[in-house]
Design an enzyme around this catalytic site. Structure first.
Site, short mmCIF file in Angstrom:
data_model
loop_
_atom_site.label_atom_id
_atom_site.label_comp_id
_atom_site.label_asym_id
_atom_site.label_seq_id
_atom_site.Cartn_x
_atom_site.Cartn_y
_atom_site.Cartn_z
N GLU A 67 0.81 -1.24 0.00
CA GLU A 67 0.00 0.00 0.00
C GLU A 67 0.83 1.28 0.00
O GLU A 67 0.41 2.31 0.52
CB GLU A 67 -1.00 -0.01 1.18
CG GLU A 67 -2.06 -1.08 1.01
CD GLU A 67 -2.99 -1.24 2.20
OE1 GLU A 67 -2.92 -0.44 3.14
OE2 GLU A 67 -3.79 -2.19 2.18
N GLU A 122 -5.44 -8.13 -1.18
CA GLU A 122 -5.83 -7.97 0.22
C GLU A 122 -7.27 -7.49 0.25
O GLU A 122 -7.62 -6.53 -0.43
CB GLU A 122 -4.91 -6.99 0.98
CG GLU A 122 -5.28 -6.93 2.46
CD GLU A 122 -4.41 -5.97 3.28
OE1 GLU A 122 -3.17 -5.95 3.09
OE2 GLU A 122 -5.00 -5.24 4.09
#
Ligand SMILES: *[C@@H]1O[C@H](CO)[C@@H](O)[C@H](O)[C@H]1NC(C)=O
Ligand SMILES: *[C@@H]1O[C@H](CO)[C@@H](O)[C@H](O)[C@H]1NC(C)=O
Ligand SMILES: *[C@@H]1O[C@H](CO)[C@@H](O)[C@H](O)[C@H]1NC(C)=O
Ligand SMILES: *[C@@H]1O[C@H](CO)[C@@H](O)[C@H](O)[C@H]1NC(C)=O
Ligand SMILES: *[C@@H]1O[C@H](CO)[C@@H](O)[C@H](O)[C@H]1NC(C)=O
Ligand SMILES: *[C@@H]1O[C@H](CO)[C@@H](O)[C@H](O)[C@H]1NC(C)=O
Ligand SMILES: *[C@@H]1O[C@H](CO)[C@@H](O)[C@H](O)[C@H]1NC(C)=O
EC number: 3.2.1.46
Length: 661
Positions: free
Chosen positions: A177, A253
């Protein structure tokens, strides 16, 4: 003609009356390959308490997660490559704390991968860093200025996995991320190939679909290097540019939702709809098992819950059985059938085949209120009870029956039906007819090995013991960290000082000496928490040994924050510094000074600190003598016990003892 005679004339076909009709045919060619359902351990420290479970409970939990035809029977395990920094619910140790340091036995992810492989040798393994040790960036909070160094660090982890644990890593990610860097990805691919690790595939960028997809379209070398576009929390949809890359699309995810019946509904919906709406061929849950103190951020956002190693208690939550509906009846390498999986009155289905005659259909009819995930927002939609008819064509036309597995989610686990075998369901002249209700999951399959295997109830839930001691005197510790200590900044490891004359040969040592390349805003101090968040009154005693003149150490009680919020934790912190001073503060950052004075503490000497918290009064002792008394404290009212250091300096701890109520 009366209706009943029409029904008689039509035979099985009467079923098609007022139903949604769906054709499943492998003769039209197969759809994309299915890559599996998985879960993440780490990002961060989400399996921390699992390793401390006593047997047989620890093995039972692992069986529920990984054993084929048993429980979740996961196809993929994704682990954090520890980076010594906070990555949501704690820090995980790096295999290279320092530039000249290498150790492939730290933490628990190696152990977890081996336990998963033991149960399912074909489980796929993924490694992904959330953070990096500081030396990678040579002082800058950035891992891409020296891409050769970062590549060396990551490839060493993959080689170490094989060399020390015989683990083949299947996929490697970039930086969770956070930004990716095209040059780094290309060097990583080049280096993997040079090391004969062509089989290790690259996932990028574990963030949004963009900008990685666009960059791949305009940079053919980047497109060549990346095998899978992994997006997080895609909300079951993808974007055009991602499709245009012609790469595999994964929800690398997803989930991250409290594991009650709504969490189970979220998981059921996205497992199907990530493919049906977004062409994603793998979905990976954060997180595998909620094995961290529940009051940490995202408490109980795991497929199951195992957060009480001291009692052995654990809970097999509904998401485990939702997972089983897909995982027990498919394998990575199967193919989706080409069919639009939207059900006429809401809900979805996917149909998969191994290409050898096996067929698995998974249907879900999750309603909006029953399947909200933590993110992204779910726009309103409706689902109604409906009749569905599946026409089995091609190799499936001769099937006479399919095994049927069924779940219905209510708003309490006790009321839900979870992964129940309903035996064979007849197929009438190639037609499979189902009356679908709301919040239901069906699996219809040729696979006969499905199994729901409950162990007997684990021991009842118990709070963390009110009295807890650890002298860290373990000759061959099974893990690098001491039981129940949950590192929130820095890394606390067992340490042996062979030249110590006797009392402090075995200690616990904070070992991170440079601020890592962080994933969140880490505290400037290091801290490891332990105990029960509800504790109010404490007596904490611990021996400390500050190894540097720049250092400082503390013990604390009522510590009220951890994980990504560690830097703003409050509590009662008793600090000593090697310049001979002490402080009492109401926060970890040291802004709220309640008391300060002289202590005579020095570096490279053992001292014993004691902190006594009773109602609104706090007092502290040094080496058994009162040092300060009657400091008034109001907030926070409760929290964990903790130990830690003032900065990233080597410091040892010994003979930890907490007595609380
Ligand atoms: C998924 O792929 C199919 C075929 O490759 C394509 O027709 C469809 O538009 C894609 N779906 C989305 C949501 O992009
Ligand atoms: C289905 O899979 C099983 C193994 O799971 C295999 O033995 C069988 O041959 C396959 N084909 C059919 C038509 O069942
Ligand atoms: C969904 O939840 C909202 C808010 O809790 C409620 O007002 C609504 O009636 C619920 N809808 C259904 C179909 O249960
Ligand atoms: C379970 O179902 C019963 C009967 O419908 C209902 O009375 C009860 O409230 C439900 N339990 C929970 C916890 O929702
Ligand atoms: C180990 O113990 C010796 C003897 O007490 C001491 O001089 C030395 O500083 C200790 N080393 C560490 C790293 O604690
Ligand atoms: C904590 O200590 C205060 C002061 O002695 C006492 O009034 C209170 O009952 C104690 N609370 C617990 C939970 O032990
Ligand atoms: C602390 O409080 C206790 C009890 O109220 C009292 O006996 C003691 O003298 C106080 N100590 C100091 C240093 O004020």
């Amino acid at each position: 003609m009366r209706l009943w005679s029409l029904v008689w004339l039509l035979g099985c076909r009467a079923a098609a009356w007022r139903s949604g009709n769906y054709w499943l045919d492998d003769a039209v060619g197969l759809g994309p390959q299915f890559d599996g359902i998985g879960a993440i351990s780490g990002g961060g420290a989400t399996s921390r308490l699992l390793v401390d479970y006593p047997e047989p409970y620890r093995s039972q939990i692992l069986d529920y997660l990984f054993m084929p035809n048993f429980g979740a029977s996961l196809h993929i395990l994704k682990v954090e490559i520890g980076g010594d920094a906070q990555s949501t619910d704690g820090t995980e140790p790096s295999h290279m704390h320092y530039e000249n340091d290498e150790n492939y036995f730290r933490g628990y992810e190696w152990w977890l991968m081996k336990e998963a492989k033991k149960r399912n040798p074909s489980i796929k393994l993924i490694g992904l860093p959330w953070a990096f040790p500081g030396w990678i960036g040579r002082g800058k909070n950035w891992p891409y200025d020296y891409p050769d160094v970062t590549t060396y660090y990551i490839v060493s982890w993959i080689i170490g996995a094989k060399r020390f644990h015989d683990l083949d890593i299947d996929y490697i990610g970039i930086w969770n991320e956070r930004s990716f860097n095209s040059k780094y990805i290309k060097i990583l691919r080049y280096t993997l190939d040079k090391q004969e690790l062509q089989r290790v595939r690259i996932i990028a960028s574990d963030d949004l679909w963009e900008p990685i997809s666009f960059n791949m379209l305009v940079d053919s070398e980047l497109r060549e290097a990346v095998d899978i576009i992994g997006a997080h929390y895609p909300g079951t949809t993808t974007v055009k540019t991602a499709q245009l890359t012609l790469k595999k699309l994964w929800a690398s995810e997803d989930y991250s939702t409290f594991n009650n019946e709504v969490g189970a509904g979220c998981w059921a919906r996205i497992l199907n709809q990530n493919y049906v709406n977004g062409n994603m061929t793998a979905t990976i849950a954060w997180n595998l098992v909620a094995s961290y103190y529940e009051e940490m951020p995202f408490g109980r956002c795991g497929l199951m819950t195992a957060q009480e190693p001291w009692s052995g208690h654990y809970t097999v939550n509904s998401p485990i059985w939702v997972t089983a509906h897909t995982t027990q009846f498919t394998q990575p390498g199967w193919y989706y059938l080409r069919v639009d999986g939207h059900l006429e009155k809401g809900g979805s289905f996917v149909a998969l085949t191994d290409g050898l005659g096996n067929l698995t259909i998974i249907i879900e009819t999750m309603t909006h209120n029953h399947s909200k995930c933590i993110r992204p927002p779910l726009f309103p939609y409706t689902v109604s009870p409906q009749k569905a008819v599946f026409y089995l064509k091609g190799s499936f036309s001769k099937l006479k029956s399919l095994q049927m597995w069924y779940s219905k989610l209510e708003f309490s686990t006790a009321n839900s039906t979870l992964f129940q075998s309903l035996g064979p369901k007849n197929i009438c002249e190639g037609m499979l007819t189902l009356n679908l209700g709301l919040d239901e999951i069906y699996t219809l399959t040729t696979v006969t090995t499905g199994h729901k295997s409950p162990f007997s109830e684990p021991p009842p839930s118990q709070p963390f013991p009110f009295t807890y001691k650890d002298d860290f005197n373990i000759r061959n510790p099974p893990f690098s960290e001491a039981p129940y200590f949950a590192d929130q900044t820095g890394v606390f490891e067992y340490f042996i000082n062979a030249s110590d004359p006797g009392e402090h040969v075995f200690t616990l040592r904070q070992v991170v000496t440079q601020r890592p390349i962080t994933w969140v805003i880490d505290a400037k101090n290091t801290v490891s928490t332990i105990g029960n968040y509800k504790w109010i009154n404490f007596t904490i005693t611990c021996d400390i040994y500050i190894e540097s003149n720049k250092g400082g150490a503390f013990i604390a009680g009522r510590v009220n924050k951890g994980g990504i919020y560690t830097a703003i934790a409050e509590g009662i912190f008793f600090w000593v510094f090697p310049d001979g001073t002490y402080q009492v503060t109401g926060d970890l950052a040291g802004n709220k000074i309640l008391m300060k004075g002289l202590s005579g503490v020095r570096a490279n000497r053992w001292h014993t600190l004691t902190l006594i918290l009773k109602g609104s009064s706090a007092s502290g002792m040094l080496n058994g003598y009162p040092l300060w008394e009657n400091v008034t404290t109001k907030s926070p009212e409760n929290g964990w016990a903790a130990i830690g250091t003032h900065s990233f300096e080597l410091t040892q701890f010994d003979n930890f003892h907490v007595q609380a109520s």
